[in-house]
Every structure is written in C-alpha cells, then in structure tokens.
Enzyme design. Structure first.
Site, PDB file in Angstrom:
ATOM      1  CD  GLU A   1      -3.289  -0.300  -4.627  1.00 60.07           C
ATOM      2  OE1 GLU A   1      -4.427  -0.040  -4.253  1.00 60.07           O
ATOM      3  OE2 GLU A   1      -2.579  -1.187  -4.117  1.00 60.07           O
TER       4      GLU A   1
ATOM      5  N   GLY B   1       2.221   5.061   1.695  1.00 59.99           N
ATOM      6  CA  GLY B   1       2.601   5.691   2.956  1.00 59.99           C
ATOM      7  C   GLY B   1       3.970   5.280   3.457  1.00 59.99           C
ATOM      8  CG  ASN B   2       5.786   8.082   5.935  1.00 61.57           C
ATOM      9  OD1 ASN B   2       6.430   8.454   4.961  1.00 61.57           O
ATOM     10  ND2 ASN B   2       5.011   8.897   6.644  1.00 61.57           N
ATOM     11  CB  VAL B   3       3.765   1.986   7.647  1.00 59.06           C
ATOM     12  CG1 VAL B   3       3.826   0.541   8.088  1.00 59.06           C
ATOM     13  CG2 VAL B   3       3.682   2.905   8.862  1.00 59.06           C
TER      14      VAL B   3
ATOM     15  N   GLY C   1       0.811  -1.222   0.000  1.00 63.66           N
ATOM     16  CA  GLY C   1       0.000   0.000   0.000  1.00 63.66           C
ATOM     17  C   GLY C   1       0.836   1.260   0.000  1.00 63.66           C
TER      18      GLY C   1
ATOM     19  CE  LYS D   1      -0.440  12.963  15.645  1.00 66.98           C
ATOM     20  NZ  LYS D   1       0.312  13.542  14.550  1.00 66.98           N
TER      21      LYS D   1
ATOM     22  N   GLY E   1      -7.022   1.155  -2.614  1.00 68.92           N
ATOM     23  CA  GLY E   1      -7.095  -0.219  -3.115  1.00 68.92           C
ATOM     24  C   GLY E   1      -6.951  -1.250  -2.017  1.00 68.92           C
TER      25      GLY E   1
HETATM   26  O1  0RQ Z   1       0.222  11.988  11.242  1.00 66.20           O
HETATM   27  O2  0RQ Z   1       1.210  13.202   9.408  1.00 66.20           O
HETATM   28  O3  0RQ Z   1       0.609  14.360  11.556  1.00 66.20           O
HETATM   29  O4  0RQ Z   1       2.553  12.754  11.469  1.00 66.20           O
HETATM   30  O5  0RQ Z   1      -1.541   9.590  10.628  1.00 66.20           O
HETATM   31  O6  0RQ Z   1       0.649   8.027   9.747  1.00 66.20           O
HETATM   32  O7  0RQ Z   1       2.272   6.368  10.597  1.00 66.20           O
HETATM   33  O8  0RQ Z   1       3.060   8.135   8.905  1.00 66.20           O
HETATM   34  O9  0RQ Z   1       1.481   6.234   8.288  1.00 66.20           O
HETATM   35  O10 0RQ Z   1       2.040   7.406   6.057  1.00 66.20           O
HETATM   36  O11 0RQ Z   1       1.945   4.916   6.378  1.00 66.20           O
HETATM   37  O12 0RQ Z   1      -0.170   6.331   6.425  1.00 66.20           O
HETATM   38  C1  0RQ Z   1      -3.339   4.485   6.957  1.00 66.20           C
HETATM   39  C2  0RQ Z   1      -3.056   6.914   6.459  1.00 66.20           C
HETATM   40  C3  0RQ Z   1      -1.073   5.453   6.999  1.00 66.20           C
HETATM   41  C4  0RQ Z   1      -2.249   5.210   4.778  1.00 66.20           C
HETATM   42  C5  0RQ Z   1      -2.452   5.513   6.299  1.00 66.20           C
HETATM   43  C6  0RQ Z   1      -1.324   9.753  12.029  1.00 66.20           C
HETATM   44  C7  0RQ Z   1       0.184   9.808  12.175  1.00 66.20           C
HETATM   45  C8  0RQ Z   1       0.551  10.638  10.973  1.00 66.20           C
HETATM   46  C9  0RQ Z   1       0.151   9.065   8.974  1.00 66.20           C
HETATM   47  P1  0RQ Z   1       1.240  13.179  10.887  1.00 66.20           P
HETATM   48  P2  0RQ Z   1       1.988   7.220   9.405  1.00 66.20           P
HETATM   49  P3  0RQ Z   1       1.414   6.231   6.712  1.00 66.20           P
HETATM   50  C10 0RQ Z   1      -2.891   1.227  -1.665  1.00 66.20           C
HETATM   51  C11 0RQ Z   1      -3.619   1.020  -0.420  1.00 66.20           C
HETATM   52  C12 0RQ Z   1      -5.431   3.714   3.246  1.00 66.20           C
HETATM   53  C13 0RQ Z   1      -5.326   3.502   1.770  1.00 66.20           C
HETATM   54  C14 0RQ Z   1      -4.542   2.293   1.388  1.00 66.20           C
HETATM   55  C15 0RQ Z   1      -3.579   5.137   4.030  1.00 66.20           C
HETATM   56  C16 0RQ Z   1      -0.428  10.143   9.912  1.00 66.20           C
HETATM   57  O13 0RQ Z   1      -1.588   3.998   4.624  1.00 66.20           O
HETATM   58  O14 0RQ Z   1      -4.127   6.144   3.604  1.00 66.20           O
HETATM   59  O15 0RQ Z   1      -4.117   1.502   2.194  1.00 66.20           O
HETATM   60  N1  0RQ Z   1      -4.135   3.922   3.873  1.00 66.20           N
HETATM   61  N2  0RQ Z   1      -4.356   2.134   0.107  1.00 66.20           N
HETATM   62  O16 0RQ Z   1       0.556  10.389  13.385  1.00 66.20           O
HETATM   63  C17 0RQ Z   1      -4.712   9.435  14.870  1.00 66.20           C
HETATM   64  C18 0RQ Z   1      -4.310   7.127  14.868  1.00 66.20           C
HETATM   65  C19 0RQ Z   1      -3.231   7.349  13.963  1.00 66.20           C
HETATM   66  C20 0RQ Z   1      -2.981   8.674  13.555  1.00 66.20           C
HETATM   67  C21 0RQ Z   1      -1.550   7.320  12.595  1.00 66.20           C
HETATM   68  N3  0RQ Z   1      -4.614   5.902  15.292  1.00 66.20           N
HETATM   69  N4  0RQ Z   1      -5.023   8.190  15.285  1.00 66.20           N
HETATM   70  N5  0RQ Z   1      -3.717   9.712  14.003  1.00 66.20           N
HETATM   71  N6  0RQ Z   1      -1.912   8.606  12.723  1.00 66.20           N
HETATM   72  N7  0RQ Z   1      -2.336   6.537  13.351  1.00 66.20           N
HETATM   73  C22 0RQ Z   1      -2.672   2.550  -2.330  1.00 66.20           C
HETATM   74  C23 0RQ Z   1      -3.847   3.189  -2.938  1.00 66.20           C
HETATM   75  O17 0RQ Z   1      -4.912   2.801  -2.697  1.00 66.20           O
HETATM   76  C24 0RQ Z   1      -3.717   4.268  -3.862  1.00 66.20           C
END
Ligand code: 0RQ
Length: 499
Positions: free
Chosen positions: A285, A261-263, A259, A399, A379
């Site tokens: 994707e 993002g950073n993780v 997917g 956080k 996706g």
């Molecule tokens: O906040 O930006 O203020 O630091 O959310 O978190 O840990 O950097 O994670 O960049 O990997 O994104 C799920 C959003 C993760 C992404 C999600 C806060 C955290 C940070 C981002 P800051 P991280 P990532 C294929 C698949 C759905 C779509 C998908 C996503 C920010 O992976 O959009 O999977 N996934 N598509 O601090 C409040 C919590 C939190 C939180 C993290 N529990 N409560 N804030 N954060 N956990 C691709 C496509 O479909 C196109």
C-alpha cells in the site's frame, strides 16, 4: 477550464461546523495541501470569537502537516478515520480533543458506501494532477478512497497540484468493486494486472471549483539506518532466503508487502543487497524511497501500491522519469491495494512493524503502554491476516534498554497469535509456525528478546508453569508496563512481588 478557480479562503468558506468531509490521499501523498490551511485559519478565527468549528474527516490514510498537522493545531478536527501519524493530531486524539476511530484501510471505503458512517459526505477535497471539463480527473500520487469519496460527497473542491506537472496519466488503475450481494471477484491475478481506468470520472455538477496548488507531498524524512535497523533488515532477508532454499517460497518468489516507518524502510534496503533473492514484485500500500531505489536497480520488477510515499527528491526523480515508472508501478484505491481476496490469491508476504510483541506471538502496533494511540493499524491487518507468510519486526529494546519490545503480554492487541508467523528483531528470528504457546514463548525469548531481558522473561514463564495452555500469571502479565510507568525502566521488574 469551465470550473471556477477559487482561492483557498473561498473554498474554506464552504466548510461549516460538524461538516462530514472526505479528503483524497494516502500517507501524505495525494492529500489536500492548501484548502486545509485556509480551513485551519478559519477555525482559529472562529474559535477566537468563541464559536465552535470542527470538521469530521475521512481520508485514505495519514496526511501531511498541511492537512492533519495544521488542522490539529487549530483544534479543527472533530472526528477522524481511518489512519493518522501526525504528532499534533496524536496529541489531540490522546487528549480526547479529536475522536479517532482506527480502521483496517481496506474497509474504510466500503463502510462509507454501506452507509455505516451516515448517508453522505457534505464536502470533499480531491487533489488531482489533471482535470477535464466533463469532470474526468487524473488523481495525485496517493489514491486512498477517492472513488468512493467522490461518489458520496455533495460538493467537491479540486486541488490541482502543479508540482505533479500534469504527468501522471497512465499511472493509476481506478476500480470500484460492486457491493454485496452483487460483488464478483476482483480480477487481479498478478500485481501488474490493470482492471480499471487510468482516470476517475467525477460528476461535474458536484465540482464547485478548483484551487491551484504547487506543493510537494510532505513525506517525513526517515531516520538514517543504524546498526539495529540494519540488523533487522538483514535478519528479515536471511529468513526469506532460508524459505526460498527450503522451497517454501517458490523460486520465482512471491509479491512482498512492506509497512510504514523506519524499520520497514531498513528491511527494504536490506533487500537491495540480498542477491540470492530473485528480482521480485510488490503488492503493497505504500512505496517508500527504498522501493524506488530497488526498481532502478532492477531488484523490484513491479510494484502495485496505493501511494508513492517518497521524499521530495524522489518525487522529482519519479516525475522526471515517469515513463519508466509507469511501466513499473500502478497506483490503486486502498480497497484494492489492500484487498484481502487479492492478497490471499497472490500469496503476498507481509512485512509489518510492531511496537511490541509478547512471548506468545501477539502484536501491538498502535498503543504505547496500552493507552496512547501512536498511529493506527493502517493496512497491517489487511495484509497480516491474509498473507502467505506474515512477518513482524521491531527492535529488541527501545529507549536505551528501558523498554523491552518483547513483553510477557502486549498491552494492546492489534494482531493476534493466530495471524503472526514470524517475529524478527535485531537479535534474530522466531519462526512460530506450528508451535504451541509455550514453544512459541521459548523461541521468542531465545531468538528475539534482548539478552538483558531474557532471564526476566524466562522467570515470568516459570511463575506461570501451572497456568493452562497459555501460561499467564494475570496479575503479573503487565508488570513490564506498570514498572516502566512507575520507575521508567522495565528492567526493575521484581517477580518475587507476584510469586
Ligand atoms: O519513538 O519517535 O520518540 O524515537 O515509537 O519507533 O522504532 O522508529 O519504528 O518508525 O518503524 O514505527 C509500529 C509505530 C513503528 C509503525 C510503528 C517508539 C520509538 C520511536 C517509532 P521516537 P521506530 P517505526 C502499512 C502498515 C502500524 C501501521 C502499519 C506503525 C517510535 O510501523 O505505525 O503497520 N505501524 N501500517 O522509540 C514505547 C514501545 C515502543 C516505543 C517503539 N514498545 N513502547 N515506545 N517505540 N516501540 C502502512 C499503512 O497502513 C499506511
């Protein structure tokens, strides 16, 4: 070229209030970059004169600052689907200035063709790397829903992006499935199978003009890997290796999806060092920088994707070495890159990211504290539900520990316990396969929750021992979230209030 060359402003003049628009692209790559800026300027001018102006937009996925960003700041987006990730658009969505409906990406094109969003699109903007006089185009580095958008749009504006150096012919596999009741199988039996055309034929009568551009894709830089994301990556690789050794993943391995993002990026970098995992293929994707690196190292043999979601430097590198990459990757429309039938057939291992997971295995990937849209499901549902093994990862805390990413009950559900096989955090791996809800709860708390939250989570389970097969105490189940909203720290939860 037979098509008129338009300035971005001339093209923007064609857009009118409440127009239904389709844009090319997928996660920034391939999305419009210059006409959208002129549309935003036009919106601002009209708004200053007190006139309404918003357009409704369907894309492949998210776009860049030159598209969603600039249009959101101009408050020029009426309705938007199927995925976004721009902070300014996020604000508009959460303030109800823009209406957003979040869709599985594999479904957007077919729903558009079925007429579920109206009979037609008024206008489309399609980025290409080449165009012929008969309307044949080589699309850009993000395909998204371009074939269907081109079919449904009355008028099409082409953005010819010179940054792509006319180099992309042969990278794409453009294929449109038949619609029910005539649909047949989608004949992809391995990620590298090509079943369509390297080009898209657009009806030239619809093309009103070509706007030149010279822009990078605008993919956001990743946060550098830290100890937490590195540990998550290492844990995912550890899990994959143990499955390989146990013979549950064949020795030749299975295609991977990863997917956004950073993780996700950290997980992919982890695979570079996981030498026990044989060179593998991807059916995914998005391809982030890490995959290109894995290809150069010979770790990733082939990648099927919808877009090249890479930084400017890596984009240049791919174009400089385009012949190598044409042999190693293919770009497909999203309804094919994310197609449930193909994902199930190939045995794709899905690796996606959660905002939070609950102790019973449900996943929230989209809504912060249950109400605020982050990005969208993208996706992740297409892959998770149909995967050979579906893995979700996230940090155990966020956080500085004020948020536990493992909670008693997720505040919004995107992926249910039925679709989630494995949860991974920096703390460890929870293998949920074959476990009942209480067994799952123990393994998630013991292996994935951060030590500072384990006792609180165990105490929640104790509150609920007589609570049925999935032992929730309903009035306490969202206490982590309500506590965070009131005191700013989930650790302050006091279960005695709920006993
Ligand atoms: O906040 O930006 O203020 O630091 O959310 O978190 O840990 O950097 O994670 O960049 O990997 O994104 C799920 C959003 C993760 C992404 C999600 C806060 C955290 C940070 C981002 P800051 P991280 P990532 C294929 C698949 C759905 C779509 C998908 C996503 C920010 O992976 O959009 O999977 N996934 N598509 O601090 C409040 C919590 C939190 C939180 C993290 N529990 N409560 N804030 N954060 N956990 C691709 C496509 O479909 C196109």
């Amino acid at each position: 070229m037979k098509f008129p060359i338009l300035t971005p402003e001339e093209a923007a003049e064609l857009f009118f209030n409440d127009a239904k628009c389709g844009f090319s692209g997928f996660t920034a790559p391939g999305s419009p970059k210059v006409v959208t800026q002129a549309i935003a300027a036009k919106a601002e001018k009209l708004h200053a004169q007190g006139e309404p102006f918003k357009i409704n937009i369907i894309t492949g996925a998210s776009t860049s600052d030159n598209c969603d960003g600039v249009l959101a700041r101009a408050n020029a987006i009426g309705k938007r689907t199927p995925y976004q990730n721009h902070p300014d658009l996020r604000k508009r969505i959460n303030a109800h200035d823009a209406h957003y409906f979040d869709l599985h990406l594999s479904e957007a094109a077919q729903k558009l063709r079925y007429g579920f969003f109206g009979d037609k699109l008024d206008l489309a903007i399609i980025e290409v790397s080449d165009i012929q006089d008969d309307g044949t185009v080589v699309v850009g580095t993000g395909v998204g829903n371009v074939p269907t958008i081109a079919e449904k749009a009355d008028k099409i504006i082409i953005e010819l992006n010179e940054k792509l150096r006319h180099a992309l012919y042969g990278l794409h596999d453009i294929y449109l499935p038949l619609d029910p009741p005539h649909r047949t199988e989608i004949p992809i039996f391995k990620p590298s199978d090509r079943i369509g055309s390297p080009v898209l034929k657009i009806n030239p009568d619809k093309i009103v003009g070509v706007v030149m551009s010279d822009h990078y894709e605008g993919v956001k830089a990743f946060t550098p890997l830290d100890d937490t994301t590195k540990q998550i990556g290492a844990n995912v690789c550890k899990f994959l290796m143990s499955e390989l050794h146990a013979g549950r993943i064949p020795a030749s391995f299975l295609p991977l999806q990863s997917g956004v993002g950073n993780v996700a990026n950290a997980v992919l970098y982890g695979l570079a060092d996981a030498k026990e995992i044989p060179p593998f293929e991807m059916y995914t994707e998005v391809m982030q920088d890490a995959v290109i690196d894995l290809m150069k190292k010979g770790r990733c043999k082939f990648g099927s994707s919808c877009s090249l979601t890479v930084s400017n430097e890596v984009e240049d590198e791919v174009i400089d070495n385009i012949e190598f990459f044409k042999e190693h990757l293919v770009l497909r429309p999203s309804e094919i890159s994310n197609n449930p039938e193909v994902i199930r057939r190939l045995g794709v291992i899905a690796m996606n990211t959660a905002l939070e997971a609950d102790i019973f295995g449900n996943i929230n990937s989209t809504h912060v504290t249950g109400t605020k849209m982050m990005n969208g499901i993208g996706g992740s549902g297409d892959f998770t539900r149909n995967a050979y093994i579906s893995i979700f990862s996230c940090p155990s805390i966020t956080k500085e520990g004020k948020i536990s990413n493992i909670v008693p009950m997720v505040s919004h559900v995107d992926h249910t316990e039925h679709s989630v096989d494995i949860i991974v955090t920096d703390q460890g791996i929870a293998d949920l396969r074959g476990l009942d809800p209480v067994e799952r709860a123990h393994v998630i708390i013991d292996n994935c929750a951060h030590p500072i939250y384990r006792e609180l989570l165990r105490d929640y389970l104790k509150l609920s021992t007589h609570g049925g097969q999935t032992p929730h105490t309903l009035h306490a189940s969202l206490a982590f979230h309500t506590e965070f909203l009131s005191s700013g720290d989930m650790r302050n939860v006091d279960w005695s209030k709920f006993a």
